[in-house]
Design a protein around this motif. Structure first.
Motif, PDB file in Angstrom:
ATOM      1  N   ALA A 175      -3.837   0.757  -9.671  1.00  0.00           N
ATOM      2  CA  ALA A 175      -2.489   0.509 -10.175  1.00  0.00           C
ATOM      3  C   ALA A 175      -2.481  -0.733 -11.054  1.00  0.00           C
ATOM      4  O   ALA A 175      -3.445  -1.494 -11.089  1.00  0.00           O
ATOM      5  N   LEU A 176      -1.378  -0.939 -11.766  1.00  0.00           N
ATOM      6  CA  LEU A 176      -1.262  -2.108 -12.633  1.00  0.00           C
ATOM      7  C   LEU A 176      -1.427  -3.405 -11.855  1.00  0.00           C
ATOM      8  O   LEU A 176      -1.945  -4.387 -12.373  1.00  0.00           O
ATOM      9  N   CYS A 177      -1.018  -3.416 -10.579  1.00  0.00           N
ATOM     10  CA  CYS A 177      -1.106  -4.637  -9.776  1.00  0.00           C
ATOM     11  C   CYS A 177      -2.510  -4.871  -9.229  1.00  0.00           C
ATOM     12  O   CYS A 177      -2.776  -5.900  -8.624  1.00  0.00           O
ATOM     13  N   GLY A 178      -3.414  -3.917  -9.443  1.00  0.00           N
ATOM     14  CA  GLY A 178      -4.781  -4.069  -8.967  1.00  0.00           C
ATOM     15  C   GLY A 178      -5.077  -3.331  -7.677  1.00  0.00           C
ATOM     16  O   GLY A 178      -6.230  -3.258  -7.257  1.00  0.00           O
ATOM     17  N   ALA A 179      -4.061  -2.763  -7.035  1.00  0.00           N
ATOM     18  CA  ALA A 179      -4.287  -1.991  -5.810  1.00  0.00           C
ATOM     19  C   ALA A 179      -5.058  -0.719  -6.161  1.00  0.00           C
ATOM     20  O   ALA A 179      -4.717  -0.022  -7.111  1.00  0.00           O
ATOM     21  N   THR A 180      -6.120  -0.445  -5.415  1.00  0.00           N
ATOM     22  CA  THR A 180      -6.910   0.765  -5.632  1.00  0.00           C
ATOM     23  C   THR A 180      -6.845   1.614  -4.371  1.00  0.00           C
ATOM     24  O   THR A 180      -7.053   1.114  -3.264  1.00  0.00           O
ATOM     25  N   HIS A 181      -6.523   2.887  -4.552  1.00  0.00           N
ATOM     26  CA  HIS A 181      -6.416   3.799  -3.414  1.00  0.00           C
ATOM     27  C   HIS A 181      -6.439   5.227  -3.935  1.00  0.00           C
ATOM     28  O   HIS A 181      -6.315   5.451  -5.144  1.00  0.00           O
ATOM     29  N   PRO A 182      -6.573   6.210  -3.066  1.00  0.00           N
ATOM     30  CA  PRO A 182      -6.530   7.600  -3.520  1.00  0.00           C
ATOM     31  C   PRO A 182      -5.166   7.918  -4.126  1.00  0.00           C
ATOM     32  O   PRO A 182      -4.139   7.448  -3.643  1.00  0.00           O
ATOM     33  N   PHE A 183      -5.168   8.722  -5.176  1.00  0.00           N
ATOM     34  CA  PHE A 183      -3.927   9.105  -5.855  1.00  0.00           C
ATOM     35  C   PHE A 183      -3.139  10.049  -4.961  1.00  0.00           C
ATOM     36  O   PHE A 183      -3.662  11.025  -4.442  1.00  0.00           O
ATOM     37  N   TRP A 184      -1.847   9.750  -4.778  1.00  0.00           N
ATOM     38  CA  TRP A 184      -0.993  10.561  -3.896  1.00  0.00           C
ATOM     39  C   TRP A 184      -0.156  11.549  -4.673  1.00  0.00           C
ATOM     40  O   TRP A 184       0.565  12.338  -4.100  1.00  0.00           O
ATOM     41  N   GLY A 185      -0.155  11.451  -5.980  1.00  0.00           N
ATOM     42  CA  GLY A 185       0.708  12.297  -6.808  1.00  0.00           C
ATOM     43  C   GLY A 185       1.818  11.456  -7.401  1.00  0.00           C
ATOM     44  O   GLY A 185       2.156  10.395  -6.908  1.00  0.00           O
ATOM     45  N   ARG A 186       2.371  11.942  -8.496  1.00  0.00           N
ATOM     46  CA  ARG A 186       3.471  11.219  -9.137  1.00  0.00           C
ATOM     47  C   ARG A 186       4.763  11.550  -8.414  1.00  0.00           C
ATOM     48  O   ARG A 186       5.004  12.679  -8.036  1.00  0.00           O
ATOM     49  N   PRO A 191      -1.310   5.071 -18.230  1.00  0.00           N
ATOM     50  CA  PRO A 191      -1.603   6.461 -18.551  1.00  0.00           C
ATOM     51  C   PRO A 191      -2.897   6.636 -19.349  1.00  0.00           C
ATOM     52  O   PRO A 191      -3.491   7.706 -19.330  1.00  0.00           O
ATOM     53  N   ALA A 192      -3.352   5.580 -20.029  1.00  0.00           N
ATOM     54  CA  ALA A 192      -4.606   5.667 -20.783  1.00  0.00           C
ATOM     55  C   ALA A 192      -5.814   5.541 -19.859  1.00  0.00           C
ATOM     56  O   ALA A 192      -6.835   6.195 -20.056  1.00  0.00           O
ATOM     57  N   CYS A 193      -5.712   4.709 -18.832  1.00  0.00           N
ATOM     58  CA  CYS A 193      -6.823   4.514 -17.889  1.00  0.00           C
ATOM     59  C   CYS A 193      -6.888   5.627 -16.845  1.00  0.00           C
ATOM     60  O   CYS A 193      -7.947   5.907 -16.302  1.00  0.00           O
ATOM     61  N   ASN A 194      -5.754   6.232 -16.544  1.00  0.00           N
ATOM     62  CA  ASN A 194      -5.666   7.284 -15.526  1.00  0.00           C
ATOM     63  C   ASN A 194      -5.031   8.508 -16.168  1.00  0.00           C
ATOM     64  O   ASN A 194      -3.877   8.836 -15.900  1.00  0.00           O
ATOM     65  N   THR A 195      -5.789   9.187 -17.017  1.00  0.00           N
ATOM     66  CA  THR A 195      -5.214  10.268 -17.817  1.00  0.00           C
ATOM     67  C   THR A 195      -4.686  11.435 -17.008  1.00  0.00           C
ATOM     68  O   THR A 195      -3.594  11.918 -17.256  1.00  0.00           O
ATOM     69  N   ASP A 196      -5.416  11.923 -16.044  1.00  0.00           N
ATOM     70  CA  ASP A 196      -4.953  13.063 -15.254  1.00  0.00           C
ATOM     71  C   ASP A 196      -5.602  13.052 -13.871  1.00  0.00           C
ATOM     72  O   ASP A 196      -6.415  13.919 -13.560  1.00  0.00           O
ATOM     73  N   PRO A 197      -5.233  12.070 -13.036  1.00  0.00           N
ATOM     74  CA  PRO A 197      -5.867  12.013 -11.712  1.00  0.00           C
ATOM     75  C   PRO A 197      -5.410  13.162 -10.823  1.00  0.00           C
ATOM     76  O   PRO A 197      -4.261  13.601 -10.896  1.00  0.00           O
ATOM     77  N   GLU A 235       0.826  -1.207   0.000  1.00  0.00           N
ATOM     78  CA  GLU A 235       0.000   0.000   0.000  1.00  0.00           C
ATOM     79  C   GLU A 235       0.860   1.257   0.000  1.00  0.00           C
ATOM     80  O   GLU A 235       0.537   2.237  -0.643  1.00  0.00           O
ATOM     81  N   ARG A 236       1.987   1.241   0.717  1.00  0.00           N
ATOM     82  CA  ARG A 236       2.855   2.418   0.785  1.00  0.00           C
ATOM     83  C   ARG A 236       3.814   2.505  -0.388  1.00  0.00           C
ATOM     84  O   ARG A 236       4.448   3.531  -0.588  1.00  0.00           O
ATOM     85  N   ALA A 237       3.956   1.437  -1.149  1.00  0.00           N
ATOM     86  CA  ALA A 237       4.903   1.431  -2.256  1.00  0.00           C
ATOM     87  C   ALA A 237       4.424   2.326  -3.387  1.00  0.00           C
ATOM     88  O   ALA A 237       3.234   2.590  -3.527  1.00  0.00           O
ATOM     89  N   ALA A 238       5.365   2.787  -4.177  1.00  0.00           N
ATOM     90  CA  ALA A 238       5.029   3.580  -5.351  1.00  0.00           C
ATOM     91  C   ALA A 238       4.543   2.630  -6.442  1.00  0.00           C
ATOM     92  O   ALA A 238       5.245   1.707  -6.826  1.00  0.00           O
ATOM     93  N   HIS A 239       3.333   2.854  -6.903  1.00  0.00           N
ATOM     94  CA  HIS A 239       2.729   1.992  -7.908  1.00  0.00           C
ATOM     95  C   HIS A 239       2.888   2.586  -9.302  1.00  0.00           C
ATOM     96  O   HIS A 239       3.116   3.772  -9.462  1.00  0.00           O
TER      97      HIS A 239
END
Length: 68
Positions: free
Chosen positions: A28-39, A14-20, A6-10
């Protein structure tokens, strides 16, 4: 999902998450879903599952990394 993943950078498609925005739910690609923290430019640790999936030609969603 463990707290370590959960704490790792996922990696994200870019096509599914154009500008969160911060706080928007993303998957994330691994299937983890959580609020976007920023790039992050240089994450402390990366999700190992996302790293493996990002190295493939196609992401699990069917897109490639070059699609926008």
């Amino acid at each position: 999902m463990t707290a370590e993943i959960e704490r790792a950078a996922h990696a994200y498609c870019p096509a599914c998450n154009t500008d969160p925005g911060r706080g928007d739910p993303v998957t994330a690609l691994c299937g983890a879903t959580h609020p976007f923290w920023g790039r992050r430019e240089r994450p402390v640790n990366n999700c190992p599952a996302c790293e493996t999936l990002a190295a493939k030609t196609f992401y699990p969603c069917g897109h490639t990394g070059s699609e926008r």
